[in-house]
Design a protein around this motif. Structure first.
Motif, PDB file in Angstrom:
ATOM      1  N   TYR A 323       1.049  -2.998 -17.739  1.00 36.23           N
ATOM      2  CA  TYR A 323       1.173  -2.166 -16.545  1.00 36.23           C
ATOM      3  C   TYR A 323       2.517  -1.460 -16.559  1.00 36.23           C
ATOM      4  N   CYS A 324       2.578  -0.404 -15.772  1.00 39.14           N
ATOM      5  CA  CYS A 324       3.803   0.374 -15.583  1.00 39.14           C
ATOM      6  C   CYS A 324       4.538  -0.240 -14.406  1.00 39.14           C
ATOM      7  N   GLN A 326       6.692   1.149 -12.535  1.00 37.16           N
ATOM      8  CA  GLN A 326       6.816   2.266 -11.579  1.00 37.16           C
ATOM      9  C   GLN A 326       8.175   2.599 -10.983  1.00 37.16           C
ATOM     10  N   SER A 430      -3.693 -11.574  -9.709  1.00 37.02           N
ATOM     11  CA  SER A 430      -4.405 -10.475 -10.357  1.00 37.02           C
ATOM     12  C   SER A 430      -4.289 -10.643 -11.875  1.00 37.02           C
ATOM     13  N   THR A 432      -2.674  -9.056 -13.819  1.00 32.38           N
ATOM     14  CA  THR A 432      -1.308  -8.842 -14.275  1.00 32.38           C
ATOM     15  C   THR A 432      -0.360  -9.923 -13.753  1.00 32.38           C
ATOM     16  N   PHE A 434       0.554 -10.839 -10.852  1.00 31.88           N
ATOM     17  CA  PHE A 434       1.095 -10.715  -9.506  1.00 31.88           C
ATOM     18  C   PHE A 434       0.020 -11.244  -8.551  1.00 31.88           C
ATOM     19  N   PHE A 435       0.404 -11.464  -7.277  1.00 32.37           N
ATOM     20  CA  PHE A 435      -0.598 -11.898  -6.298  1.00 32.37           C
ATOM     21  C   PHE A 435      -1.679 -10.830  -6.152  1.00 32.37           C
ATOM     22  N   GLN A 436      -2.872 -11.266  -5.849  1.00 31.47           N
ATOM     23  CA  GLN A 436      -3.955 -10.311  -5.661  1.00 31.47           C
ATOM     24  C   GLN A 436      -4.236 -10.077  -4.183  1.00 31.47           C
ATOM     25  N   GLU A 437      -4.463  -8.813  -3.835  1.00 28.34           N
ATOM     26  CA  GLU A 437      -4.755  -8.447  -2.458  1.00 28.34           C
ATOM     27  C   GLU A 437      -6.170  -8.895  -2.079  1.00 28.34           C
ATOM     28  N   VAL A 445      -2.000  -6.013   1.953  1.00 28.84           N
ATOM     29  CA  VAL A 445      -0.903  -6.988   1.986  1.00 28.84           C
ATOM     30  C   VAL A 445      -1.360  -8.400   2.378  1.00 28.84           C
ATOM     31  N   HIS A 459       3.897  -8.798  -5.039  1.00 29.58           N
ATOM     32  CA  HIS A 459       2.623  -8.124  -4.804  1.00 29.58           C
ATOM     33  C   HIS A 459       2.318  -7.199  -5.970  1.00 29.58           C
ATOM     34  N   GLY A 460       3.359  -6.740  -6.638  1.00 31.88           N
ATOM     35  CA  GLY A 460       3.249  -5.815  -7.755  1.00 31.88           C
ATOM     36  C   GLY A 460       4.582  -5.123  -7.868  1.00 31.88           C
ATOM     37  N   PRO A 461       4.862  -4.482  -9.025  1.00 29.33           N
ATOM     38  CA  PRO A 461       6.152  -3.807  -9.140  1.00 29.33           C
ATOM     39  C   PRO A 461       6.369  -2.878  -7.953  1.00 29.33           C
TER      40      PRO A 461
ATOM     41  N   LEU B 295       1.103   6.065 -13.610  1.00 30.88           N
ATOM     42  CA  LEU B 295       0.199   4.964 -13.237  1.00 30.88           C
ATOM     43  C   LEU B 295       0.919   3.950 -12.346  1.00 30.88           C
ATOM     44  N   PRO B 296       1.290   4.371 -11.143  1.00 31.95           N
ATOM     45  CA  PRO B 296       2.195   3.546 -10.345  1.00 31.95           C
ATOM     46  C   PRO B 296       1.541   2.407  -9.561  1.00 31.95           C
ATOM     47  N   ASN B 297       0.806   1.568 -10.225  1.00 24.56           N
ATOM     48  CA  ASN B 297       0.260   0.380  -9.557  1.00 24.56           C
ATOM     49  C   ASN B 297      -0.009  -0.650 -10.648  1.00 24.56           C
ATOM     50  N   LYS B 298       0.075  -1.920 -10.284  1.00 21.76           N
ATOM     51  CA  LYS B 298      -0.097  -2.975 -11.289  1.00 21.76           C
ATOM     52  C   LYS B 298      -1.437  -2.904 -12.013  1.00 21.76           C
ATOM     53  N   THR B 299      -2.429  -2.276 -11.401  1.00 19.18           N
ATOM     54  CA  THR B 299      -3.762  -2.293 -12.033  1.00 19.18           C
ATOM     55  C   THR B 299      -4.137  -0.967 -12.701  1.00 19.18           C
ATOM     56  N   GLN B 301      -2.854   0.872 -15.177  1.00 16.53           N
ATOM     57  CA  GLN B 301      -2.874   0.998 -16.638  1.00 16.53           C
ATOM     58  C   GLN B 301      -4.109   0.316 -17.239  1.00 16.53           C
ATOM     59  N   ILE B 302      -4.561  -0.717 -16.599  1.00 17.63           N
ATOM     60  CA  ILE B 302      -5.775  -1.414 -17.071  1.00 17.63           C
ATOM     61  C   ILE B 302      -6.941  -0.425 -17.036  1.00 17.63           C
ATOM     62  N   ILE B 414      -0.980   0.793   3.803  1.00 14.55           N
ATOM     63  CA  ILE B 414       0.249   0.019   4.038  1.00 14.55           C
ATOM     64  C   ILE B 414       1.100   0.709   5.099  1.00 14.55           C
ATOM     65  N   GLU B 417      -0.448   0.274   8.554  1.00 15.62           N
ATOM     66  CA  GLU B 417      -0.221  -1.065   9.104  1.00 15.62           C
ATOM     67  C   GLU B 417       1.230  -1.228   9.564  1.00 15.62           C
TER      68      GLU B 417
END
Lengths: 567, 432
Positions: A323-324, A326, A430, A432, A434-437, A445, A459-461, B295-299, B301-302, B414, B417
């Motif tokens: 993963y990136c 970010q 998840s 990767t 990190f915690f999964q939503e 969150v 939660h993720g980068p 790709l700015p999220n942990k998932t 790139q997958i 987000i 909320e």
């Protein structure tokens, strides 16, 4: 548990929906035929038509009919339940007829509107109504329960995400317990001095927040402490802490929600062959540079001299991690900007693959830094031997260069202990790690366990701004869900396990995404915690001995419905 | 409840709906103002949303339904906020409420009124890829499932001709052509701005041939073309010709250079299109022409790796705006510069332009009405003194979702909320 009333009186109300149903279905035929059907011979059945049941007059009519006839069960044959199920549930509630003894049938979209032949449409409508009527007789009353809640919140992690969560939630009627494993608050922020230009450049805001947390009387801070156990459900979690230093049990208290804000660490570059370096070389990770800026006020070599040339390498460990992260492109730009201010003659070589600049202000910053003369080289490959950099520009031949200093941007990964915490909470990680939503888009969150939230880099980068927004989001959800003095109503359509049939195989425990099932070792059976169960029914489907019943979706109810529809 | 405890939410897209529902479920009264005749915003234009390719309608429709049925939420469609006066806890809001001419209470959504209407119009909501009548719902599955009448084109309402066709066709007496636009005054305690975004006008970059060559599509046009409730019921056929494309080029970053920012979502959308195309047209050649993959999220790139695995070309271009698209004998020629700087040309049937997210057209007026600022790009500005906030320069007014800047659904929700957490503290004591 089937309905206990011995004599049932069922009301079946057919909506004409103007001409929408009336023109394509012979409602009179239904009224004539339904009571004469074999299965209702011994039942008291009232079948009536009405022009538009969802209108105010229709609702009033239905309400009066329920009262006057003292129905024990009600079937409404009309449009899609998506349109008006709630409408008729509300009618039931007004009349004291338990809404779980009512059923809606869709004879508009599923019969009148799609079957051109009126006779066939009528036939199908009869089958549907018959199915619903037979099902409703198997339905049971379900009573909503109200549970007291504790509005308090446990926040795990004293970094910027945890601090922001605590400050957003703490108040006269809401206590916050902030648990930090190290000996001070601030987390990774303690290593930073300079922030991004779009974050106003300096850490004053952060400093102020740390002071506010310390002063806030509704926030109790536990340093050098970790979570020992958390048992319960939204509104009511029993918490035990542990003192890390002496390994002794710590405080015990109750909270209504838990927020994990346990942060990140950088991936170990030592494990990546192409970036191996010794501590003696002039190669630094991004956090080492942040710390250097904070400590020395400048970026310097080990000799104390300012570097004349710096190579920056992005995406260290990205491929391996999958993963990136970010934020690295942005902080690398921040370092370059800092170096440019430090020395006019600085030579920058920035080795990147893709510039990830997802915030509206980022590209402007990139162009500003680039225009000051930094050399951005898009590469397909890079390797270092100390400060000797071998790289392949995209589409070109391999090159090499010597620089005074190399700065690496290693991937972010969840902080040590994240996996253990996930296990303790019984929430998934998840792919990767990190915690999964609970839902990536719609409930970003919260975890699969209602009342357990995840914010910041666990939660993720995430950068500082993103982390703080996540903290505020969790606070938003908590403050709408746990209102001091108000009770909560848990789901009533939950699963129940019939002890006598349970073999204790625990298949259901693996299936349950919400951690609602526990094993009673003494009786050797599984037990559903109704306050946690959300009624998805997966356990009922998975139970090899048929010991689990999903309330309102029992096998008997569904079987009855199907059999009447097809026979 | 005190009227000041009411919260105004502007925009019924995903961010506005999330904010409204959370507040309503906490017992707060919400006024949700939406400029269109339907809720759902831009999210419902997508067949599936990335990265999980979950059906957008299935994801969003229950929320739309909850919004319409929640007793604490009043939904005001075809309405815009005109003026806001006062301060946090005590705003007086003037709303321009356009007549719908169809009763939200009496109409059951049977659709019998469309056919008799003699006026046919381009359907803007469908990116003009289909037509609608002067009495219309923008697409199948619109919620509320109640049509509206376009007063500019309805013959009776624009005075061109006496026509009562829809009124006669309605069996519920739900249509009232004498309904008037209204100005509504409401007192609220807080305001959440969730007005979303528009798309960059691809016609501004003339060398990309949008508007000139029928085979060139914007990303939003492609979304609708692919949608099962869209103009072709999801069949991927080219404009005019009616044939499916055999080769497709997806050009990323359209508008990025001009606008000066990356939209952060177009790469993922483009990969999603790649996947759609490969799925529906397995023999088609698909090229992604990109400059930076974001790709700015942990998932994410997958997802990207999965798409790469499905085949297709990935072609790097330092500046997509320099690409020249030409048409010859029915084929589109995409002229680009390859990695080594040499000229290269791709022959394709279809080009999809992944357009940037731009501020909503009404942002400027709304900012003025609200007394809050826009940034240099035209998005709403959050409090300058803060890091990571949804607060604006004016206390009690919050901005969330793409109104604040380009972002994906997750980050929009987000922010929604986060704004709820702040707004709920205004007017009512909530543990503070």
């Amino acid at each position: 548990m089937e309905s206990k009333k011995t004599s049932s009186k069922i009301g079946v109300y057919i909506c004409e929906c103007g001409p929408n149903i009336a023109d394509n279905i012979d409602i009179d035929t239904i009224i004539a035929r339904l009571p004469s059907l074999e299965e209702y011979q011994n039942k008291e059945l009232v079948v009536k038509r009405y022009k538009l049941l969802c209108s105010n007059e229709g609702k009033e009519f239905l309400e009066n009919e329920i009262r006057e006839n003292e129905f024990t069960h009600l079937v409404v044959a009309a449009c899609s339940p998506r349109d008006h199920d709630t409408t008729f549930i509300n009618v039931c509630k007004k009349t004291q007829l338990n809404p779980y003894l009512y059923k809606m049938v869709n004879i508009r979209e599923q019969c009148a509107w799609i079957i051109p032949d009126k006779e066939k449409a009528t036939e199908k409508a009869i089958r549907y109504i018959r199915a619903a009527t037979s099902r409703v007789l198997k339905q049971s009353e379900l009573i909503e329960k109200q549970l007291d809640i504790d509005p308090g919140v446990l926040v795990i992690g004293g970094g910027i995400s945890g601090i922001e969560t605590a400050l957003s939630l703490a108040g006269k009627e809401r206590k916050v317990y902030l648990v930090e494993k190290s000996s001070e608050l601030g987390g990774k922020m303690n290593m930073f001095k300079e922030l991004l230009p779009r974050q106003n450049g300096n850490r004053d805001i952060i400093e102020k927040k740390i002071e506010e947390v310390k002063k806030n009387e509704s926030i109790t801070i536990f340093l050098e402490t970790e979570l020992e156990s958390a048992v319960g459900f939204l509104g009511n979690f029993e918490i035990s802490l542990k003192n890390i230093k002496n390994n002794q049990p710590g405080a015990e208290f109750t909270v209504g929600a838990i927020v994990a804000a346990t942060g990140f660490r950088l991936t170990d570059t030592g494990k990546l062959a192409q970036y191996k370096y010794s501590k003696e070389s002039e190669v630094y990770t991004s956090l080492e540079i942040e710390n250097m800026i904070k400590r020395d006020g400048k970026i310097v070599l080990k000799s104390g001299k300012e570097p004349e040339s710096v190579g920056l390498i992005h995406c260290v460990g990205r491929e391996e991690k999958g993963y990136c992260s970010q934020i690295c492109c942005n902080y690398m730009l921040k370092f370059i900007s800092f170096l440019q201010q430090q020395s006019d003659s600085i030579k920058i070589k920035d080795f990147y693959r893709d510039m990830c600049l997802p915030h509206k202000e980022d590209q402007g910053f990139f162009e500003e830094v680039k225009n000051k003369g930094a050399d951005f080289i898009r590469i397909s490959d890079v390797k270092i031997k100390g400060t000797h950099v071998e790289y392949t520009p995209i589409g070109k031949d391999k090159k090499e260069v010597d620089v005074d200093m190399v700065i690496l941007a290693p991937a972010m990964e969840p902080e040590k202990g994240t996996e253990e915490l996930a296990e303790l909470f019984n929430v998934p990680l998840s792919e990767t790690n990190f915690f999964q939503e609970e839902h990536q888009q719609l409930n970003p969150v919260e975890t699969s366990i209602e009342g357990i939230f995840i914010v910041g880099a666990c939660h993720g980068p995430a950068g500082i701004s993103e982390s703080m927004l996540q903290a505020q989001a969790a606070s938003g959800k908590i403050s709408t869900r746990l209102i001091p003095g108000k009770k909560i109503v848990p789901e009533v359509k939950v699963s129940e396990i019939m002890e006598d049939f349970c073999m204790g195989c625990r298949t259901c425990m693996d299936i349950c995404s919400y951690g609602a099932i526990t094993f009673d070792g003494e009786l050797s059976v599984c037990v559903v915690n109704e306050a946690i169960c959300r009624g998805c029914g997966n356990c009922a489907g998975s139970c090899p001995s048929g010991a689990i019943r999903a309330k309102h979706f029992t096998s008997a109810q569904i079987y009855q419905e199907i059999i009447e529809a097809i026979r | 409840m005190n009227s000041k405890d009411k919260i105004l939410v502007i925009g019924a897209g995903i961010a506005g709906m999330e904010a409204s529902l959370l507040l309503a479920n906490a017992g707060r009264s919400v006024l949700l103002v939406e400029k269109l005749s339907l809720t759902g915003g831009n999210t419902i234009k997508n067949e599936d949303s990335f990265p999980n390719l979950e059906c957008s309608t299935c994801m969003i429709a229950p929320i739309q339904q909850d919004i319409l049925q929640n007793p604490n939420i009043e939904v005001m469609t075809l309405s815009t906020v005109k003026k806001v006066e006062g301060e946090a806890g005590n705003f007086n809001v003037t709303i321009d409420k356009k007549a719908r001419y169809v009763s939200l209470v009496d109409c059951i959504g049977c659709g019998m009124c469309y056919e008799p209407c003699p006026v046919t119009l381009k359907n803007e909501w469908e990116e003009n890829l289909s037509e609608k009548k002067a009495i219309y719902v923008p697409c199948e599955g619109s919620l509320p499932n109640v049509p509206a009448i376009d007063p500019e084109h309805c013959l009776q309402l624009n005075g061109k001709k006496s026509c009562n066709a829809c009124v006669e066709a309605c069996m519920f007496g739900a249509i009232d052509l004498s309904e008037k636009d209204e100005e509504v005054q409401v007192d609220v305690g807080a305001v959440i701005v969730a007005t979303g975004f528009d798309m960059f006008d691809a016609g501004k970059i003339s060398n990309l041939g949008y508007g000139k060559f029928p085979g060139v599509y914007t990303s939003m046009e492609f979304e609708r073309l692919f949608a099962s409730n869209g103009p072709t019921s999801g069949e991927l056929v080219l404009r005019g010709g009616g044939e499916s494309p055999r080769s497709i080029a997806i050009i990323h970053c359209v508008g990025r250079k001009e606008l000066g920012y990356c939209s952060g979502v177009c790469c993922m959308d483009s990969f999603k299109y790649s996947h759609f195309l490969k799925n529906k047209l397995p023999d088609a050649k698909v090229y992604n022409i990109y400059s930076d993959i974001c790709l700015p999220n942990k998932t994410y790139q997958i997802f990207y790796n999965k798409i790469k695995g499905e085949g297709g070309g990935f072609i790097f271009q330092s500046s997509p705006e320099d690409i020249e698209i030409k048409e010859s004998s029915g084929k589109l020629g995409v002229n680009l510069t390859d990695r080594n700087g040499a000229a290269e040309s791709l022959d394709v049937d279809m080009v999809i332009l992944a357009c940037a997210i731009v501020p909503g057209k009404e942002s400027e007026n709304l900012a003025e009405s609200l007394g809050i600022e826009l940034d240099g790009k035209g998005f709403f500005l959050t409090r300058k003194e803060d890091v990571g906030t949804v607060e604006t320069s004016k206390a009690g007014i919050f901005v969330v979702g793409c109104a604040e800047g380009p972002k994906d659904i997750q980050n929009s929700v987000i922010q929604a909320e986060a704004a709820v957490g702040k707004a709920i503290l205004i007017g009512e004591i909530n543990g503070k």
